[in-house]
Design an enzyme around this catalytic site. Structure first.
Site, PDB file in Angstrom:
ATOM      1  N   THR A 182      63.972  99.159 120.318  1.00 40.76           N
ATOM      2  CA  THR A 182      63.505  97.825 120.699  1.00 40.76           C
ATOM      3  C   THR A 182      64.191  97.410 121.991  1.00 40.76           C
ATOM      4  O   THR A 182      65.411  97.510 122.116  1.00 40.76           O
ATOM      5  CB  THR A 182      63.811  96.800 119.596  1.00 40.76           C
TER       6      THR A 182
ATOM      7  N   LEU B 267      69.799  94.601 118.325  1.00 37.21           N
ATOM      8  CA  LEU B 267      68.408  95.048 118.425  1.00 37.21           C
ATOM      9  C   LEU B 267      68.356  96.516 118.011  1.00 37.21           C
ATOM     10  O   LEU B 267      69.324  97.261 118.227  1.00 37.21           O
ATOM     11  CB  LEU B 267      67.878  94.897 119.858  1.00 37.21           C
ATOM     12  N   ASP B 268      67.224  96.929 117.432  1.00 39.95           N
ATOM     13  CA  ASP B 268      67.059  98.340 117.087  1.00 39.95           C
ATOM     14  C   ASP B 268      67.118  99.191 118.359  1.00 39.95           C
ATOM     15  O   ASP B 268      66.852  98.711 119.470  1.00 39.95           O
ATOM     16  CB  ASP B 268      65.713  98.562 116.388  1.00 39.95           C
ATOM     17  N   LYS B 269      67.438 100.453 118.169  1.00 39.06           N
ATOM     18  CA  LYS B 269      67.590 101.361 119.305  1.00 39.06           C
ATOM     19  C   LYS B 269      66.331 101.405 120.169  1.00 39.06           C
ATOM     20  O   LYS B 269      66.409 101.375 121.402  1.00 39.06           O
ATOM     21  CB  LYS B 269      67.935 102.763 118.793  1.00 39.06           C
TER      22      LYS B 269
END
Length: 456
Positions: free
Chosen positions: A243, A239-241
């Site tokens: 998110t 997951l993106d930072k």
């Protein structure tokens, strides 16, 4: 010879002088057995390098004593060989040469392939050594691992070699450089755990993996999540930072391979929640826009590129709207491109609230709405390696929940069923509607027929 020990005939003879010989009638010397004994002693001295005999007397004197029946030098020059201890074969290992006849199924295959089929415990290195030393034979002739064999041939296999027990490797000591509060914080992220998988609810602001100027990330914390397993969990997606939400971890190599295949084949389903600027004109739509890295950004930013981009598909569904100001939407990625959801929503004119990277200054709402990005991995559903499914939902972070409340959204509307979860069985009312529609079509057809007859 001077300095040589007396032979068997050199000792005091019966009734004779010391050093003399005992002659018998017929000119024969002493007993043949004794003469042969002397010869053996002399031979033993030659083999020992003709070293001078060391007597027990003073130097320079002759050794004269009791007659000796055996040569002492021969005993001293030939040490008794040590008896080699017989090694005990490993349990279940035969020390006999084995014979195997080639069957029809193995006709024409290589000899090393035959070993893989029938004696998998014998490695290629052992087969090669047996071949070099001539121990491996086919129909009595020396054979090489690459030789082809034919049905009916006889393979001679040397005795099985006992396996050497591998030395116990010292267990790696893992040092967890975290305080007790930090360890408890990491373990509190866990929302599901079984023998094969762990699901955590990743908070926003924590990266999945490390990178430039990124020291705090999930991968660094995985040692805390070993629990009763033998090794640390493995990341199977990311997951993106910024998110938050459900992140799946595999607890074994087998489950890691299983989950990786599920994500690559798109059988795993991921559902995201987002708050976007404005309201899409279509409530349920599919975005199909190819994505690639944007030049000049060092690969940290993506953009839509119709010519060189990779295919990317995202489905969105509007859950609820707050006038024309914002909308609460559900997002389902059908491909896994970097920043796919953020790029696609910005491309159709509805960037995520708080996503300044792709929405610029227009991606922020005034008032009490947080400036953090509003993207949350709400649900993950994937087949379990041992059967059944993992189906987990992650609770919202505080800033996202507060924004939903501030915008007046009904939280009970959020969890919409996936397409394969919708019951497509027609109800009684559906059947009545279908019957009325069918009767209407029949009536229309009949009216057309009556008009046709009247015109004739």
């Amino acid at each position: 010879m001077k300095g040589r020990p007396p032979g068997k005939s050199g000792g005091p003879a019966r009734g004779g002088k010391p050093g003399g010989s005992s002659a018998k009638p017929g000119g024969r010397s002493g007993a043949p057995g004794r003469a042969r004994g002397g010869a053996k002693a002399a031979s033993a001295r030659k083999q020992d390098g003709d070293r001078p005999f060391k007597s027990g007397g003073k130097p320079g004197t002759k050794s004269v004593g009791k007659p000796r029946t055996k040569a002492p030098v021969a005993k001293a020059a030939t040490p008794t060989p040590a008896v080699a201890a017989k090694s005990n074969p490993a349990k279940g290992v035969s020390l006999d040469v084995r014979q195997y006849r080639v069957q029809a199924d193995d006709d024409g295959i290589r000899l090393d392939r035959w070993f893989q089929r029938h004696l998998p415990d014998v490695g290629f290195n052992i087969v090669s050594r047996w071949s070099r030393t001539g121990q491996l034979r086919v129909d009595g002739a020396r054979a090489a691992p690459g030789d082809r064999i034919a049905e009916g041939q006889m393979i001679r296999v040397p005795p099985a070699e006992p396996k050497v027990a591998a030395a116990d490797k010292p267990k790696r000591v893992r040092v967890i450089d975290l305080t007790e509060d930090e360890i408890a914080y990491v373990q509190d992220m866990v929302i599901h755990r079984d023998k094969q998988a762990i699901v955590i609810n990743k908070p926003p602001g924590l990266a999945t993996q490390g990178g430039t100027k990124t020291d705090e990330h999930v991968d660094r914390l995985l040692d805390v999540l070993i629990f009763d397993a033998e090794s640390r969990p493995k990341l199977v997606h990311r997951l993106d930072k910024d998110t938050s939400g459900a992140l799946l971890l595999a607890r074994s190599s087998r489950s890691a391979a299983h989950f990786a295949k599920a994500f690559s084949s798109r059988t795993a389903r991921k559902v995201y929640w987002a708050i976007v600027i404005g309201v899409p004109s279509i409530d349920d739509g599919m975005i199909e826009l190819p994505i690639t890295k944007q030049p000049g950004t060092g690969g940290e930013k993506m953009h839509v590129d119709e010519e060189e981009g990779l295919p990317a598909r995202t489905r969105y569904r509007v859950i609820e709207r707050a006038g024309n100001r914002a909308a609460w939407v559900e997002l389902q990625p059908y491909t896994g491109r970097t920043h796919q959801l953020r790029v696609h929503m910005a491309a159709i004119g509805h960037p995520l609230v708080g996503d300044g990277k792709y929405g610029g200054k227009d991606s922020f709402l005034s008032g009490s709405i947080s400036r953090k990005m509003h993207l949350h991995a709400r649900r993950i559903r994937v087949d379990h390696p041992d059967g059944g499914r993992i189906d987990m939902k992650a609770e919202l972070p505080e800033h996202f929940l507060n924004s939903l409340v501030a915008l007046g959204f009904d939280l009970s509307l959020g969890d919409m069923p996936l397409d394969d979860e919708i019951d497509r069985t027609p109800t009684r009312e559906d059947e009545k509607k279908a019957a009325r529609a069918h009767a209407k079509q029949i009536r229309k057809g009949r009216r057309g027929e009556r008009r046709g007859r009247g015109e004739k």
